[in-house]
Design a protein around this motif. Structure first.
Motif, short mmCIF file in Angstrom:
data_model
loop_
_atom_site.label_atom_id
_atom_site.label_comp_id
_atom_site.label_asym_id
_atom_site.label_seq_id
_atom_site.Cartn_x
_atom_site.Cartn_y
_atom_site.Cartn_z
N ALA A 1 22.61 -9.66 -11.75
CA ALA A 1 21.72 -10.86 -12.48
C ALA A 1 21.59 -11.38 -14.05
O ALA A 1 22.26 -11.92 -14.91
CB ALA A 1 20.75 -10.92 -11.52
N ALA A 2 21.39 -10.21 -14.43
CA ALA A 2 20.76 -9.53 -16.19
C ALA A 2 22.73 -10.00 -17.04
O ALA A 2 22.43 -10.44 -18.00
CB ALA A 2 20.63 -8.53 -16.19
N ALA B 1 22.84 -13.69 -16.70
CA ALA B 1 22.36 -14.68 -17.92
C ALA B 1 22.34 -14.58 -19.31
O ALA B 1 21.99 -15.50 -20.28
CB ALA B 1 20.70 -13.85 -17.75
N VAL B 2 23.33 -13.66 -19.82
CA VAL B 2 24.10 -14.01 -21.01
C VAL B 2 24.50 -14.54 -21.31
O VAL B 2 25.96 -14.08 -20.19
CB VAL B 2 23.94 -12.19 -21.83
N ASP B 3 24.98 -15.07 -23.10
CA ASP B 3 26.50 -15.65 -23.48
C ASP B 3 26.85 -14.68 -23.72
O ASP B 3 26.77 -14.34 -24.93
CB ASP B 3 26.23 -17.11 -23.77
#
Length: 646
Positions: free
Chosen positions: A186-187, A190-192
């Motif tokens: 999930a982490a 969440a980052v582009d």
């Protein structure tokens, strides 16, 4: 060929939401990160067997790593060194292996005291260090935690220099349970990834002017350059063109030209930052690119000094060229001390820390204070410390503003004043800290090469205290220059014995060539010898009534030669192919001394300068074009030396 190996334990049984084994997903990521061959090993015995056929760098990771593919690509292409370990800033948890790093090097593994992070479960090992990796596999055993952790601990014990690659903005976590795997995935999601890589192209820590007046918008230029397909080398060349145009405008003079020159100089500096950002964003690193960037930076700056000196002279300033020569000489000697002080710190980081009772004294207190200020990122003291040393961003900003508003004379004087103060400040503090560290760095390299000794120096008898001898020679050259200036200004001529006497004092520094450079301050020897040679050449030029521009040109060629040596030191490259043909500092000084005695100084400066420039260009072509091409055509036997730039 790059080999990637995933060690299946301890998370071999974990599967992703898509039902894929975590080890298999990581293997696919290594392929996308650029690995030519990817294998999954059940244990260290199988890993050791795979190493037997390795012909290039080897990437090793545990199967418990969840990370962006960009993290793996950055580790695989990291330019900091041949062997690099992934280091996470997570606070140490139970079972995690701690690491301590100093100046980017991993100096301790598994020692919680002073730990700066934890091992991220992945490392790249350069080909030259593969024997040490094989030995670490044999010594790691089969118990005591994850295999990749045991492997790192044993590899560090085998002695290879291991650099640290930290994760910023992106995600890298080690997992052991399905819940931890889900949270890490999930982490990651969440980052582009692309936006983070673009932001990561900007240095984490830079100087004040660069941070607030360049890096705030240069990433947009970096993105545009990537879309246009420009290479970092191409951007470097455009930056050189901007700086040359600025130098020409400074030489032309007049308010519009000076303002335009200041603007072009600023834009050239922006592009100078963009070439590095583009290399990091596209992961397009090469030893050639790093060397060229270093050389181009210095050549651009000194060409700007030449433009300012010419402009000041034509504006009626008698000593315009003299100021330009002084600025170039000062800056080069400063850079030589910077380079070797960095080597001092790197060597100190690999040695045991002083005991608590040995950390006192003014040197120890300064070291502790400096470390504390550096850690206080963004504070007033942090920015003051980074600004007072007069880094390149501040220098170029000062030149651009001073030249545009006040003219070339003020720009050169400002550079000299701030540069002298910065040199005095850093020199005093570094001397005290070096005496406290007491680390001999010149004993770890070819001292004669980095001293730039020629055949004469290498055959003279051995004398003690090379630093004292070099300083006496430099002071003798400085005294000769002062005397020559006073006599020539008064309309007289130096007496026939003065230049030979100055030459003999200068050559006294060559007596220390074969001495052991083990003193706590012997890292200063190369810079002191550079100062002595430059001052003597300038003194000979003044005594021989040579044009100031000719003296500038000769010293400029010398700086190219010496920056070549320094850049190769920083990029861990061998000596220039034609280094012996450069005659050594004492050989060149001897020729100039003979020219002064025989009255052919102008001819000697022009001829010797042209000769050195031709040798420099030929050496560059050999080192970066002809010899690499020959090496690519020659098969390299398995187990040969590592030719990769790391």
């Amino acid at each position: 060929m790059t080999l990637a190996i995933v060690l299946a334990d301890p998370a071999a049984g974990l599967t992703t939401n898509a039902g894929e084994r975590l080890a298999d997903r990581l293997a696919g990521q290594w392929r996308r990160a650029g690995a030519d061959d990817v294998r999954v090993a059940a244990d260290l015995t199988e890993l050791a067997a795979l190493l037997a056929g390795a012909t290039g760098p080897v990437l090793v990771s545990g199967a418990d790593l969840v990370a962006h593919t960009a993290v793996l690509r950055q580790l695989a292409t990291s330019p900091v060194g041949p062997t690099v370990a992934l280091v996470l800033t997570d606070p140490p948890a139970s079972g995690q292996v701690t690491v301590r790093e100093e100046r980017g090097q991993v100096v301790a593994v598994g020692d919680p005291e002073g730990a700066t992070g934890v091992f991220g479960g992945a490392l790249r090992v350069g080909r030259a260090d593969l024997p040490a990796l094989a030995a670490a596999c044999a010594a790691a055993g089969s118990a005591g935690g994850p295999a990749v952790d045991r492997l790192l601990a044993e590899l560090a014990a085998c002695g290879p220099q291991i650099f640290a690659h930290r994760v910023r903005l992106l995600v890298a976590r080690r997992v052991g349970t399905p819940a931890e795997l889900a949270a890490a995935d999930a982490a990651v999601g969440a980052v582009d990834e692309d936006k983070a890589e673009l932001r990561l192209s900007v240095k984490e820590r830079d100087d004040f002017f660069t941070t607030f007046f360049v890096s705030t918008w240069s990433p947009y230029v970096t993105k545009a350059a990537a879309r246009l397909g420009l290479s970092p080398t191409g951007v470097t060349m455009i930056s050189v063109a901007f700086a040359v145009a600025a130098a020409v405008l400074f030489g032309v003079g007049g308010r519009p030209a000076l303002v335009a020159g200041g603007v072009l100089l600023y834009l050239g500096f922006v592009l100078d930052c963009v070439d590095g950002q583009l290399a990091r964003y596209t992961r397009n690193f090469s030893a050639w690119g790093g060397w060229l960037d270093t050389m181009a930076d210095r050549a651009k700056e000194y060409l700007v000094y030449a433009g300012l000196g010419y402009g000041a002279t034509h504006a009626g300033v008698r000593y315009g060229w003299a100021l330009a020569i002084a600025a170039m000489t000062l800056q080069t000697v400063r850079h030589m001390t910077d380079a070797w002080y960095g080597v001092l710190h790197d060597e100190a980081a690999r040695r045991p820390r002083p005991a608590a009772g040995e950390a006192g004294g003014i040197g120890g207190k300064l070291n502790a204070a400096s470390t504390k200020v550096q850690a206080d990122t963004g504070s007033v003291s942090y920015w003051l410390k980074r600004t007072v040393v007069f880094p390149i961003g501040e220098r170029w900003a000062l030149i651009a503003v001073a030249a545009a508003l006040f003219g070339p004379l003020v720009a050169l004087c400002a550079v000299l004043i701030w540069g002298t103060l910065a040199f005095g400040y850093t020199g005093a503090l570094r001397t005290l800290r070096a005496r406290w560290m007491r680390v001999p760095v010149m004993t770890t390299v070819d001292a004669g090469l980095h001293r730039d000794d020629g055949r004469l120096a290498r055959t003279l008898p051995v004398a003690r205290d090379p630093l004292a001898l070099a300083m006496i020679g430099a002071f003798g050259a400085a005294a000769l220059l002062i005397l020559a200036l006073r006599v020539v200004q008064g309309g007289g001529e130096l007496r026939g014995w003065v230049v030979p006497a100055g030459l003999l004092v200068l050559l006294g520094g060559a007596l220390g060539s074969r001495a052991t450079h083990a003193g706590p301050l012997d890292w200063l020897v190369p810079a002191v010898l550079r100062a002595g040679e430059y001052l003597f050449a300038i003194a000979v030029g003044v005594a021989g009534h040579a044009p100031a521009w000719l003296i500038f040109g000769y010293v400029f060629v010398l700086t190219l030669h010496h920056y070549d040596l320094t850049a190769r030191l920083e990029k861990r490259q061998p000596a220039p192919p034609l280094h012996r043909a450069t005659l050594g500092w004492e050989g060149r000084s001897l020729l100039l001394g003979i020219a002064a005695i025989t009255g052919i100084v102008n001819i000697a400066l022009a001829t010797l300068g042209t000769y050195l420039l031709v040798v420099f260009v030929a050496s560059v072509v050999l080192a970066w074009v002809l010899l690499p091409a020959r090496a690519r055509r020659t098969p390299v036997p398995v187990g040969g030396g590592d030719r990769s730039p790391g």
